[in-house]
Design a protein around this motif. Structure first.
Motif, mmCIF file in Angstrom:
data_model
loop_
_atom_site.group_PDB
_atom_site.id
_atom_site.type_symbol
_atom_site.label_atom_id
_atom_site.label_comp_id
_atom_site.label_asym_id
_atom_site.label_seq_id
_atom_site.Cartn_x
_atom_site.Cartn_y
_atom_site.Cartn_z
ATOM 1 N N ARG A 89 171.568 -16.604 -41.353
ATOM 2 C CA ARG A 89 172.513 -17.708 -41.484
ATOM 3 C C ARG A 89 172.125 -18.592 -42.670
ATOM 4 N NH1 ARG A 89 173.464 -20.283 -35.483
ATOM 5 N NH2 ARG A 89 174.236 -18.408 -34.443
ATOM 6 N N ASP A 105 176.094 -19.055 -30.299
ATOM 7 C CA ASP A 105 175.835 -20.461 -29.997
ATOM 8 C C ASP A 105 175.660 -20.722 -28.515
ATOM 9 O OD1 ASP A 105 175.975 -20.914 -32.636
ATOM 10 O OD2 ASP A 105 177.911 -21.943 -32.626
ATOM 11 N N ARG A 152 180.312 -16.253 -33.301
ATOM 12 C CA ARG A 152 179.738 -17.600 -33.262
ATOM 13 C C ARG A 152 179.662 -18.123 -31.836
ATOM 14 N NH1 ARG A 152 181.679 -22.691 -36.991
ATOM 15 N NH2 ARG A 152 179.920 -24.023 -36.551
ATOM 16 N N ARG A 210 176.162 -14.703 -42.319
ATOM 17 C CA ARG A 210 177.041 -15.753 -41.780
ATOM 18 C C ARG A 210 176.830 -17.047 -42.575
ATOM 19 N NH1 ARG A 210 179.138 -17.310 -36.697
ATOM 20 N NH2 ARG A 210 179.070 -19.549 -36.376
ATOM 21 N N GLU A 250 177.523 -20.880 -42.679
ATOM 22 C CA GLU A 250 177.868 -21.925 -41.720
ATOM 23 C C GLU A 250 178.744 -23.022 -42.329
ATOM 24 O OE1 GLU A 250 177.123 -21.481 -38.723
ATOM 25 O OE2 GLU A 250 175.083 -20.803 -38.383
ATOM 26 N N SER A 251 178.559 -23.287 -43.624
ATOM 27 C CA SER A 251 179.309 -24.358 -44.279
ATOM 28 C C SER A 251 179.286 -24.113 -45.775
ATOM 29 C CB SER A 251 178.698 -25.730 -43.969
ATOM 30 O OG SER A 251 177.367 -25.799 -44.447
ATOM 31 N N SER A 290 184.545 -23.182 -40.223
ATOM 32 C CA SER A 290 183.407 -23.631 -41.026
ATOM 33 C C SER A 290 183.759 -24.910 -41.776
ATOM 34 C CB SER A 290 183.001 -22.554 -42.048
ATOM 35 O OG SER A 290 182.531 -21.403 -41.432
ATOM 36 N N THR A 316 172.075 -28.902 -42.117
ATOM 37 C CA THR A 316 171.285 -27.705 -42.434
ATOM 38 C C THR A 316 170.081 -28.063 -43.300
ATOM 39 O OG1 THR A 316 173.193 -26.223 -42.270
ATOM 40 C CG2 THR A 316 171.328 -25.449 -43.587
ATOM 41 N N THR A 319 177.883 -31.185 -41.026
ATOM 42 C CA THR A 319 177.100 -30.020 -40.596
ATOM 43 C C THR A 319 176.379 -29.376 -41.777
ATOM 44 O OG1 THR A 319 179.016 -28.548 -40.804
ATOM 45 C CG2 THR A 319 178.634 -29.558 -38.667
#
Length: 442
Positions: A39, A26, A22, A90, A92-93, A126, A289, A285
């Motif tokens: 993602r 990023d 990450r 991956r 993300e949340s 996350s 998205t 977050t």
């Protein structure tokens, strides 16, 4: 906030490599379309409630008994299946919504998180959010969810007026809500969001503003303001139709919203989206998205998702809806690994319309760089720069189109729906006139 508990450490340890990746990914300005397709956010729907609120038309059920072990196994199976189908590497949340997911056991939450971490990268930091109702969220229970891997709470407070809570069919009192909020803030400092509703039948501006000001003495760093929407089929809709309750006054609701957002701005909150306010950087977050038209997987009965399939030779994003009824959904998951009921390929123009409508909900709007990820040839200036109607909106101070991109002003954010009546047809016209080559997955 560090994720507490042994179970949380289990999936967090499995994600150390993902944390290092990450930081590397990023470091760049923006992920490439190929990287973005790997993602996604993950939404998990728990469909059960203690009772149905008078205003709610969500996909939820009031069961006599819940076969939680079977539901848990199916949530785990479907999460793994959709991660494999999408090729997402991956996550993300994760957001546990409902229904009332705080009625589920912490074991169910940890089982889903562990399955996700086994199938994809789930970084230890996350965002993992759980929606909670005050009556199903004692301090000890919230602590158990924290140990399971939850690190953010969204509390359905809705009102600090007991008569309004009764009208809404809520099972908690204002005192219950404030007690739960205090316990949540102790366990999850800086990571607690609350919802407050406006525009209820017979609700007045002054008392509602006082509610909001009172809430500011108790709340954390995130707050959402939602206007009541009367939905056909709900008890509240029927009461209004029958004349038992007055219809909500849209002008009063607009006044509440305008005054409410001014109160929050004065208190140091940033309105980063039409309904959402944060201070100290406490943005959601997961929801970001959605507003950025990122990929998300929907797991559970009636959940929605948007992602590209891997290995099909197609680069088209699909809108997916899972089977609504829990028992039927579980049967389909046990038979096929997932309970997807409907798949709709999103056309190129449809995706751009979503990028426009969702992106303008935020205070950042749509940057030129973000737009080019979805449409590398037709620029924002190409679409909107020469339109006389758009120029009028710019002159009125409702929109800004500059070297950053396209976004609403503070005044424009409050009337976004009316702005889209001009902007969406202009996008459609520009699309028909040009021959752009869209990057379908974004």
């Amino acid at each position: 906030m560090a994720v507490p508990g042994a179970r949380a450490r289990g999936w967090a340890a499995a994600a150390k490599t993902a944390q290092r990746r990450r930081r590397v990914e990023d470091a760049g300005a923006s992920p490439s379309p190929e990287m973005a397709s790997r993602r996604a956010a993950l939404y998990v729907h728990w469909p059960y409630c203690e009772k149905r609120c008078s205003y709610c038309n969500f996909n939820k059920y009031i069961p006599r008994g819940v076969q939680e072990a079977a539901m848990r196994n199916c949530l785990v199976t479907e999460a793994q299946t959709l991660l494999q189908l999408s090729g997402v590497r991956r996550v993300e949340s994760v957001f546990f919504g409902g229904g009332t997911p705080s009625l589920a056991s912490p074991h169910t939450v940890s089982a889903v998180l562990e399955a996700v971490a086994r199938t994809a990268h789930l970084p230890a930091d996350s965002e993992v959010t759980l929606e909670a109702n005050p009556t199903s969220a004692s301090g000890s229970r919230l602590a158990a969810f924290g140990a399971a891997g939850v690190n953010r709470l969204s509390i359905g407070l809705q009102s600090l007026d007991d008569s309004e809570l009764q009208l809404l069919g809520r099972t908690h009192s204002a005192d219950d809500a404030l007690r739960t909020l205090a316990e949540a803030r102790h366990l999850f400092p800086g990571r607690v969001s609350v919802d407050l509703m406006l525009g209820l039948p017979a609700q007045r501006v002054g008392p509602w503003i006082r509610q909001l000001q009172e809430l500011l003495h108790h709340c954390d760093d995130h707050l959402s303001l939602y206007q009541l929407s009367l939905e056909r089929g709900t008890a509240l809709f029927a009461q209004v139709q029958q004349g038992a309750l007055p219809a909500p006054d849209p002008e009063l609701a607009a006044e509440m919203y305008q005054k409410g957002r001014a109160v929050l701005r004065e208190a140091g909150f940033r309105q980063y989206e039409v309904s959402n306010f944060a201070r100290n950087g406490a943005l959601s977050t997961h929801n970001w998205t959605y507003w950025q038209c990122g990929q998300y997987l929907g797991v559970g009965p009636g959940a929605h998702g948007r992602f590209m399939l891997q290995g099909t030779g197609s680069h088209t994003r699909e809108a997916r809806i899972q089977t609504l009824e829990p028992d039927n959904w579980m049967k389909e998951v046990m038979l096929s690994g997932h309970g997807t009921r409907k798949r709709v390929p999103l056309g190129k123009l449809e995706l751009l319309e979503e990028v426009l409508a969702m992106g303008l909900r935020t205070d950042v709007g749509i940057t030129h760089q973000h737009w080019q990820q979805f449409e590398p040839q037709l620029t924002l200036n190409d679409v909107f720069g020469a339109s006389e109607e758009v120029k009028l909106l710019l002159e009125q101070g409702l929109l800004l189109l500059d070297d950053r991109g396209l976004r609403c002003s503070w005044e424009g954010l409050a009337v976004l729906d009316s702005l889209l009546l001009t902007l969406l047809p202009r996008l459609q016209e520009a699309w028909q006139q040009g021959t752009p080559s869209l990057v379908p997955g974004g």
